[in-house]
Motif scaffolding. Structure first.
Motif, PDB file in Angstrom:
ATOM      1  N   ILE A  23     -12.090 -12.856 -46.086  1.00 49.83           N
ATOM      2  CA  ILE A  23     -11.396 -13.884 -46.838  1.00 49.83           C
ATOM      3  C   ILE A  23     -10.219 -13.587 -47.344  1.00 49.83           C
ATOM      4  CG2 ILE A  23     -11.820 -15.130 -48.996  1.00 49.83           C
ATOM      5  CD1 ILE A  23     -14.057 -15.843 -46.911  1.00 49.83           C
ATOM      6  N   GLY A  24      -9.134 -14.220 -47.296  1.00 43.70           N
ATOM      7  CA  GLY A  24      -7.652 -14.034 -47.335  1.00 43.70           C
ATOM      8  C   GLY A  24      -6.956 -13.257 -46.503  1.00 43.70           C
ATOM      9  N   GLN A  25      -7.609 -13.067 -45.610  1.00 41.39           N
ATOM     10  CA  GLN A  25      -6.752 -12.254 -44.371  1.00 41.39           C
ATOM     11  C   GLN A  25      -5.961 -13.527 -43.556  1.00 41.39           C
ATOM     12  OE1 GLN A  25      -9.197 -10.160 -41.695  1.00 41.39           O
ATOM     13  NE2 GLN A  25      -7.701  -9.192 -40.487  1.00 41.39           N
ATOM     14  N   VAL A  26      -4.547 -12.899 -43.261  1.00 38.88           N
ATOM     15  CA  VAL A  26      -3.927 -14.009 -42.524  1.00 38.88           C
ATOM     16  C   VAL A  26      -3.981 -13.504 -41.090  1.00 38.88           C
ATOM     17  CG1 VAL A  26      -1.295 -14.451 -42.121  1.00 38.88           C
ATOM     18  CG2 VAL A  26      -2.116 -13.774 -44.349  1.00 38.88           C
ATOM     19  N   LEU A  27      -4.178 -14.687 -40.231  1.00 36.36           N
ATOM     20  CA  LEU A  27      -4.494 -14.522 -38.730  1.00 36.36           C
ATOM     21  C   LEU A  27      -3.641 -15.562 -37.910  1.00 36.36           C
ATOM     22  CD1 LEU A  27      -8.396 -14.883 -39.049  1.00 36.36           C
ATOM     23  CD2 LEU A  27      -6.991 -12.747 -38.863  1.00 36.36           C
ATOM     24  N   LEU A  28      -3.569 -15.260 -36.821  1.00 36.86           N
ATOM     25  CA  LEU A  28      -3.013 -16.184 -35.787  1.00 36.86           C
ATOM     26  C   LEU A  28      -3.759 -16.447 -34.764  1.00 36.86           C
ATOM     27  CD1 LEU A  28       0.191 -16.973 -34.993  1.00 36.86           C
ATOM     28  CD2 LEU A  28       0.070 -15.011 -33.307  1.00 36.86           C
ATOM     29  N   HIS A  29      -3.609 -17.907 -34.529  1.00 32.04           N
ATOM     30  CA  HIS A  29      -4.441 -18.692 -33.370  1.00 32.04           C
ATOM     31  C   HIS A  29      -3.827 -18.432 -32.021  1.00 32.04           C
ATOM     32  CE1 HIS A  29      -6.493 -21.577 -30.953  1.00 32.04           C
ATOM     33  NE2 HIS A  29      -7.216 -21.672 -31.934  1.00 32.04           N
ATOM     34  N   LYS A  30      -4.342 -17.607 -31.123  1.00 28.49           N
ATOM     35  CA  LYS A  30      -4.012 -17.231 -29.922  1.00 28.49           C
ATOM     36  C   LYS A  30      -3.519 -18.374 -29.012  1.00 28.49           C
ATOM     37  CE  LYS A  30      -7.562 -14.430 -28.898  1.00 28.49           C
ATOM     38  NZ  LYS A  30      -8.506 -13.341 -28.446  1.00 28.49           N
ATOM     39  N   ARG A  31      -4.048 -19.408 -29.056  1.00 26.11           N
ATOM     40  CA  ARG A  31      -4.021 -20.337 -28.020  1.00 26.11           C
ATOM     41  C   ARG A  31      -2.608 -21.407 -28.714  1.00 26.11           C
ATOM     42  NH1 ARG A  31      -8.015 -24.646 -25.196  1.00 26.11           N
ATOM     43  NH2 ARG A  31      -6.219 -25.730 -24.218  1.00 26.11           N
ATOM     44  N   GLU A  76     -13.008 -15.628 -31.641  1.00 25.99           N
ATOM     45  CA  GLU A  76     -12.394 -15.065 -30.299  1.00 25.99           C
ATOM     46  C   GLU A  76     -10.840 -15.713 -30.097  1.00 25.99           C
ATOM     47  OE1 GLU A  76     -13.643 -17.739 -26.589  1.00 25.99           O
ATOM     48  OE2 GLU A  76     -15.326 -16.713 -27.477  1.00 25.99           O
ATOM     49  N   SER A  77     -10.792 -16.821 -31.126  1.00 24.31           N
ATOM     50  CA  SER A  77      -9.587 -17.586 -30.905  1.00 24.31           C
ATOM     51  C   SER A  77      -8.569 -16.865 -32.024  1.00 24.31           C
ATOM     52  CB  SER A  77      -9.818 -19.054 -31.311  1.00 24.31           C
ATOM     53  OG  SER A  77     -10.422 -19.713 -29.875  1.00 24.31           O
ATOM     54  N   LEU A  78      -8.770 -16.044 -32.573  1.00 20.51           N
ATOM     55  CA  LEU A  78      -8.024 -15.450 -33.823  1.00 20.51           C
ATOM     56  C   LEU A  78      -7.614 -13.857 -33.606  1.00 20.51           C
ATOM     57  CD1 LEU A  78      -9.944 -17.075 -36.643  1.00 20.51           C
ATOM     58  CD2 LEU A  78      -7.641 -17.880 -35.696  1.00 20.51           C
ATOM     59  N   VAL A  79      -6.188 -13.448 -34.050  1.00 27.74           N
ATOM     60  CA  VAL A  79      -5.988 -12.353 -34.138  1.00 27.74           C
ATOM     61  C   VAL A  79      -5.304 -11.940 -35.469  1.00 27.74           C
ATOM     62  CG1 VAL A  79      -5.720 -11.644 -31.743  1.00 27.74           C
ATOM     63  CG2 VAL A  79      -3.786 -12.398 -32.949  1.00 27.74           C
ATOM     64  N   PRO A  80      -5.499 -10.603 -36.115  1.00 28.57           N
ATOM     65  CA  PRO A  80      -4.801 -10.526 -37.382  1.00 28.57           C
ATOM     66  C   PRO A  80      -3.135 -10.450 -37.015  1.00 28.57           C
ATOM     67  CG  PRO A  80      -6.483  -8.766 -36.729  1.00 28.57           C
ATOM     68  CD  PRO A  80      -6.224  -9.508 -35.473  1.00 28.57           C
ATOM     69  N   CYS A  81      -2.596 -10.987 -38.146  1.00 21.29           N
ATOM     70  CA  CYS A  81      -1.218 -10.794 -38.141  1.00 21.29           C
ATOM     71  C   CYS A  81      -0.517 -10.633 -39.330  1.00 21.29           C
ATOM     72  CB  CYS A  81      -0.580 -12.424 -37.479  1.00 21.29           C
ATOM     73  SG  CYS A  81      -0.562 -13.668 -38.563  1.00 21.29           S
ATOM     74  N   ARG A  82       0.885 -10.550 -39.511  1.00 21.73           N
ATOM     75  CA  ARG A  82       1.236 -10.081 -40.976  1.00 21.73           C
ATOM     76  C   ARG A  82       2.149 -11.491 -41.061  1.00 21.73           C
ATOM     77  NH1 ARG A  82       0.753  -5.368 -42.636  1.00 21.73           N
ATOM     78  NH2 ARG A  82       2.604  -5.283 -44.182  1.00 21.73           N
ATOM     79  N   GLY A  83       2.290 -11.785 -42.557  1.00 23.15           N
ATOM     80  CA  GLY A  83       2.996 -12.991 -42.759  1.00 23.15           C
ATOM     81  C   GLY A  83       2.399 -13.647 -43.720  1.00 23.15           C
ATOM     82  N   GLU A  84       2.900 -14.690 -44.463  1.00 23.45           N
ATOM     83  CA  GLU A  84       2.234 -15.572 -45.359  1.00 23.45           C
ATOM     84  C   GLU A  84       2.042 -17.007 -45.036  1.00 23.45           C
ATOM     85  OE1 GLU A  84       3.340 -16.433 -50.028  1.00 23.45           O
ATOM     86  OE2 GLU A  84       4.473 -15.169 -49.029  1.00 23.45           O
ATOM     87  N   VAL A  85       1.035 -17.677 -45.438  1.00 23.65           N
ATOM     88  CA  VAL A  85       1.100 -18.943 -45.225  1.00 23.65           C
ATOM     89  C   VAL A  85       1.277 -19.990 -46.278  1.00 23.65           C
ATOM     90  CG1 VAL A  85      -0.952 -20.596 -44.446  1.00 23.65           C
ATOM     91  CG2 VAL A  85      -1.138 -18.319 -43.758  1.00 23.65           C
ATOM     92  N   VAL A  86       2.001 -21.136 -45.788  1.00 20.32           N
ATOM     93  CA  VAL A  86       2.297 -22.044 -46.694  1.00 20.32           C
ATOM     94  C   VAL A  86       1.443 -23.449 -46.536  1.00 20.32           C
ATOM     95  CG1 VAL A  86       4.322 -23.693 -47.560  1.00 20.32           C
ATOM     96  CG2 VAL A  86       4.766 -21.233 -46.786  1.00 20.32           C
ATOM     97  N   HIS A  87       0.560 -23.473 -47.573  1.00 19.84           N
ATOM     98  CA  HIS A  87      -0.224 -24.672 -47.633  1.00 19.84           C
ATOM     99  C   HIS A  87      -0.500 -25.329 -49.043  1.00 19.84           C
ATOM    100  CE1 HIS A  87      -3.890 -26.998 -46.902  1.00 19.84           C
ATOM    101  NE2 HIS A  87      -3.640 -26.947 -45.634  1.00 19.84           N
ATOM    102  N   ALA A  88      -0.441 -26.505 -49.460  1.00 21.93           N
ATOM    103  CA  ALA A  88      -0.685 -27.035 -50.408  1.00 21.93           C
ATOM    104  C   ALA A  88      -1.768 -26.922 -51.202  1.00 21.93           C
ATOM    105  CB  ALA A  88      -0.601 -28.820 -50.387  1.00 21.93           C
TER     106      ALA A  88
END
Length: 116
Positions: A23-31, A76-88
């Motif tokens: 929970i709270g981890q930032v991820l990247l969708h691979k596709r 399987e569609s996600l990988v960890p990444c660094r960075g912040e997410v902007v969302h309302a």
């Protein structure tokens, strides 16, 4: 069982071994190449969710995608990444971003009780 907020309340005491992301981890969708943050998870795809021909017997995550709507994504569609997410709706789930992850708020910690 999934509550009205789309969060799994069944596994509050622990995170099962097969659930890789937190929970709270930032991820990247691979596709689709979008950044997102985990707001909840299910050990396997819950009923009623449409999935793109992916195995349903794997963890699925409730995520907030960067500047997009909430999504339900296979592990399987996600990988960890660094960075912040902007969302309302980040404030609905998190207190702050500590530079590496989003810190769950009291409401989220009450559902996922293993979170400190």
């Amino acid at each position: 069982s999934t509550g009205s907020s789309g969060i799994n309340a069944e596994y509050g005491e622990h995170k099962p071994k097969g659930v890789e992301y937190c929970i709270g981890q930032v991820l990247l969708h691979k596709r689709y190449n979008y950044t997102c943050v985990v707001t909840g998870w299910d050990e396997r795809c819950s009923e009623g969710h449409e999935v793109d021909a992916l195995p349903r017997e794997q963890p699925f995550y409730h995520v907030l995608a960067d500047n997009e709507s909430p999504r339900y994504v296979a592990q399987e569609s996600l990988v960890p990444c660094r960075g912040e997410v902007v969302h309302a709706h980040l404030g609905k789930y998190f207190e702050l971003f500590d530079g590496e992850r989003f810190v769950p708020n009291t409401a989220l910690r009450s559902i996922y009780r293993y979170l400190k």
